[in-house]
Design an enzyme around this catalytic site. Structure first.
Site, PDB file in Angstrom:
ATOM      1  N   GLU A   1      -9.689   7.446 -88.945  1.00 58.25           N
ATOM      2  CA  GLU A   1     -10.520   6.410 -89.575  1.00 58.25           C
ATOM      3  C   GLU A   1     -11.838   6.991 -90.088  1.00 58.25           C
ATOM      4  O   GLU A   1     -12.533   7.709 -89.354  1.00 58.25           O
ATOM      5  CB  GLU A   1     -10.787   5.299 -88.541  1.00 58.25           C
ATOM      6  CG  GLU A   1     -11.672   4.189 -89.093  1.00 58.25           C
ATOM      7  CD  GLU A   1     -11.678   2.924 -88.251  1.00 58.25           C
ATOM      8  OE1 GLU A   1     -10.914   2.855 -87.256  1.00 58.25           O
ATOM      9  OE2 GLU A   1     -12.449   2.000 -88.582  1.00 58.25           O
TER      10      GLU A   1
ATOM     11  N   ASP B   1      -2.655  -2.007 -79.953  1.00 58.84           N
ATOM     12  CA  ASP B   1      -3.835  -1.281 -79.467  1.00 58.84           C
ATOM     13  C   ASP B   1      -4.069  -1.482 -77.973  1.00 58.84           C
ATOM     14  O   ASP B   1      -4.017  -2.619 -77.483  1.00 58.84           O
ATOM     15  CB  ASP B   1      -5.090  -1.811 -80.185  1.00 58.84           C
ATOM     16  CG  ASP B   1      -5.464  -0.969 -81.382  1.00 58.84           C
ATOM     17  OD1 ASP B   1      -5.019   0.184 -81.480  1.00 58.84           O
ATOM     18  OD2 ASP B   1      -6.222  -1.488 -82.223  1.00 58.84           O
TER      19      ASP B   1
END
Ligand code: KIV
Length: 264
Positions: free
Chosen positions: A181, A84
Site C-alpha cells: 500500500e 483482515d
C-alpha cells in the site's frame, strides 16, 4: 465464471493476467461485484472507517470481522475471499492462529495481516494449520500512529531496500500473497518481479499483479479520496456497470494511470 482459488491467482500472475480486487463488507455488494466479474474480494478492516465511521481501523474486532466475512460469503459466488486480521488480534503466533481460524470458519479463503519481519513466526503457524496468509506491507494503516498519518512509504533508497527485503523474507516464511500500500511505483514493480507470489497493489503503481480499491472510494462515495483513487461511477448508469468499468480498466492496464501513482 469458474471459482477463483489461490492456484487460479498464482496462474494469473504467471500468465501476466491482471487480477481485479475490491473490498467488500456485505452480501449485497458481494453479489453485485461477483455479477460484474470480480476475481477476489477483501473483507477489509477499513470497515471500521467505511461502515462504522471511525477515523482509523484500530477499533475493529475479530467478532466484527467474522460477522462481515459471513455476510460476504453469503453473497459470494465465485470470488476468492480474503479477510483482515484486525488490530491486536495477532500479537503472538498462538493468538494469530486462533483469530485466523475464526475468519476461515466464517468463510474466508485466506487471511491478511499487516507488518514486517516480526510476522514470520505467525505466518508459519498459520501455514502449519492450513491457513494461507497475505502479508500487507508499505503503509500499514493499523500502525498509523507510528507513521504519524497515512503517508507514502519506501520513498528513500534505504526504505525501498528494506521493503524489498521484507517482501522476500515474508515469501520465504510462507506468505502466499502480498499487499503493498502507498509506495512509489518503481518499488512495487521491483517487489512484484522478485517474488513468485501474487502482489496486490493499492497506491502502488500499475506493475503489480493485482489492483485493489476500497469499494466505496471507487463508487465516488468518499469526498476526500486519496491520490490513487479513481471514481468509476462517473458516466455509469449503475453500480454494476461502474464495477465492470473498474475491472476492465485493471485488466487492460489503464488503471492506475500516471496521476494515480506515486514516484520516488
Ligand atoms: O482493509 C482494507 O480495506 C485494506 C485496503 C486498504 C487494501 O487493507
Amino acid at each position: 465464471m469458474d471459482t477463483v482459488t489461490l492456484s487460479t491467482l498464482n496462474a494469473m500472475k504467471h500468465r501476466k493476467e491482471k487480477i481485479a480486487m475490491l473490498t467488500c463488507y456485505d452480501a449485497t455488494f458481494a453479489k453485485i461485484t461477483n455479477q460484474a466479474g470480480i476475481d477476489a474480494l477483501l473483507v477489509g478492516d477499513t470497515l471500521g472507517m467505511i461502515i462504522q465511521g471511525h477515523d482509523s481501523t484500530l477499533p475493529v474486532t475479530v467478532e466484527q470481522m467474522v460477522y462481515h466475512t459471513k455476510a460476504v460469503k453469503q453473497g459470494n459466488q465465485h470470488a476468492f475471499i480474503i479477510s483482515d486480521l484486525p488490530f491486536m488480534s495477532y500479537a503472538t503466533p498462538e493468538q494469530t492462529v486462533q483469530s485466523a481460524g475464526a475468519l476461515m470458519q466464517a468463510g474466508a479463503h485466506m487471511v491478511k495481516l499487516e507488518g514486517g519481519l516480526w510476522l514470520k513466526e505467525s505466518i508459519q503457524a498459520c501455514l502449519h494449520n492450513g491457513i494461507p496468509v497475505c502479508a500487507h506491507i508499505g503503509l500499514t494503516p493499523q500502525s498509523v500512529h507510528i507513521f504519524g498519518g497515512f503517508k507514502v512509504q519506501g520513498k528513500t533508497e534505504i526504505q525501498a531496500k528494506e521493503l524489498i527485503n521484507t517482501a522476500q523474507e515474508l515469501e520465504k516464511s510462507g506468505a502466499a500473497m502480498l499487499l503493498i500500500e502507498c509506495v512509489p511505483s518503481a518499488v512495487a514493480e521491483e517487489i512484484t518481479a522478485v517474488v513468485q507470489i501474487p502482489v496486490i497493489g493499492i497506491g502502488a503503481g500499475d506493475k503489480t499483479d493485482a489492483q485493489i480499491l476500497v469499494l466505496h472510494d471507487m463508487l465516488g462515495l468518499n469526498h476526500k479520496p486519496a491520490k490513487f483513487v479513481q471514481n468509476f461511477m462517473q458516466g455509469q448508469s449503475s453500480i454494476e456497470n461502474a464495477i465492470k468499468a473498474y475491472i476492465g480498466a485493471v485488466k487492460d492496464g489503464s488503471f492506475p494511470a500516471m496521476q494515480q501513482q506515486y514516484q520516488n
